[in-house]
Design a protein around this motif. Structure first.
Motif, short mmCIF file in Angstrom:
data_model
loop_
_atom_site.label_atom_id
_atom_site.label_comp_id
_atom_site.label_asym_id
_atom_site.label_seq_id
_atom_site.Cartn_x
_atom_site.Cartn_y
_atom_site.Cartn_z
N ASN A 59 0.79 -1.11 -0.04
CA ASN A 59 -0.08 0.01 0.10
C ASN A 59 0.90 1.21 -0.07
O ASN A 59 0.68 2.55 -0.61
CB ASN A 59 -1.13 0.04 1.38
N SER A 75 -6.07 4.06 -2.06
CA SER A 75 -6.76 3.76 -0.98
C SER A 75 -7.51 5.31 -0.53
O SER A 75 -8.48 5.47 -0.15
CB SER A 75 -5.64 3.47 0.38
N LYS A 78 -10.55 5.65 -2.94
CA LYS A 78 -11.85 4.83 -2.55
C LYS A 78 -12.47 5.60 -1.51
O LYS A 78 -13.53 5.31 -1.43
CB LYS A 78 -11.22 3.47 -2.20
#
Length: 248
Positions: A59, A75, A78
């Motif tokens: 990530n 991330s 989203k």
């Protein structure tokens, strides 16, 4: 920071927690808090990973690559909103935060930047609920959204409308706006988008729609899909509404 978040919670309690607009504001602020925490955690961990204090996870590597290329880390995207570049995304983060901050610590805005909300439909529902409560005998089911384009721009607004809300920051695509006659007109050459004046959104009980008005869909972003659809506003037109449907 946590202290600031507790201040926000206290302030929300004091401004009337059960008013529909304030319930909406609380939900928006909670969502904003999640985005800010996510950004803060990613950046903090990234600094530690670059220093070698923690392991560089998948990530974090994705976030680092995205930032290097000016893209939004997956991330973050989203949990938030779509944007063409990281720069535009971050500017929007600051502007959204500024609107919420002013609303909660100063007063409800005279004019709202509607596309700066996570849930603009919820904003319009809260407005309809408040108008329904203010008018005896009205039911939320039969109250319809109405709109009126004003002659003013955002900086001309010094007080809220007597009923409903003023919104700004909307652009027309596929048409122009005749500010003198307050109606749709053909796009100017080489102008893809035209900024709309401030629009007053309000609600009325069981009104029949004027067939000469064009019911113009409003979207959060330029990508016009059901996911980005907010509502429709009625715009005056000399041409039949079908003309503007064909113009897109």
């Amino acid at each position: 920071p946590l202290v600031f978040y507790l201040q926000v919670k206290e302030k929300l309690k004091s401004i009337g927690p059960f008013r529909p607009m304030n319930i909406f504001l609380r939900q928006e602020i909670e969502q904003m808090q999640r985005v800010i925490s996510l950004v803060r955690n990613t950046l903090t961990d990234l600094k530690l990973a670059i220093d070698g204090t923690i392991v560089m996870s998948e990530n974090l590597r994705d976030a680092l690559d995205c930032m290097y290329d000016g893209r939004i880390p997956a991330s973050w995207k989203k949990a938030s909103w779509a944007s063409s570049t990281l720069g535009f995304w971050f500017t929007e983060l600051l502007e959204r935060n500024h609107q919420f901050y002013k609303w909660i610590f100063e007063s409800q805005p005279n004019c709202f930047w509607m596309t700066g909300f996570f849930n603009p439909q919820g904003f319009l529902t809260a407005m309809r609920q408040e108008i329904t409560r203010a008018n005896k005998g009205w039911a939320l089911d039969s109250v319809v959204l109405c709109s009126e384009v004003t002659k003013w721009m955002k900086d001309d607004i010094t007080s809220p409308p007597l009923e409903g809300v003023y919104v700004y920051g909307l652009y027309l695509e596929g048409a122009g706006w005749d500010r003198r006659n307050m109606r749709l007109t053909e796009s100017k050459p080489k102008m893809l988008f035209e900024m709309m004046p401030v629009i007053r959104l309000y609600a009325e009980n069981n009104t029949s729609k004027d067939p000469r008005l064009y019911s113009c869909p409003v979207y959060k972003k330029t990508i016009r899909t059901d996911m980005n659809y907010i509502a429709a506003v009625d715009l005056k037109t000399l041409q039949p509404p079908e003309h503007w449907v064909l113009r897109g």
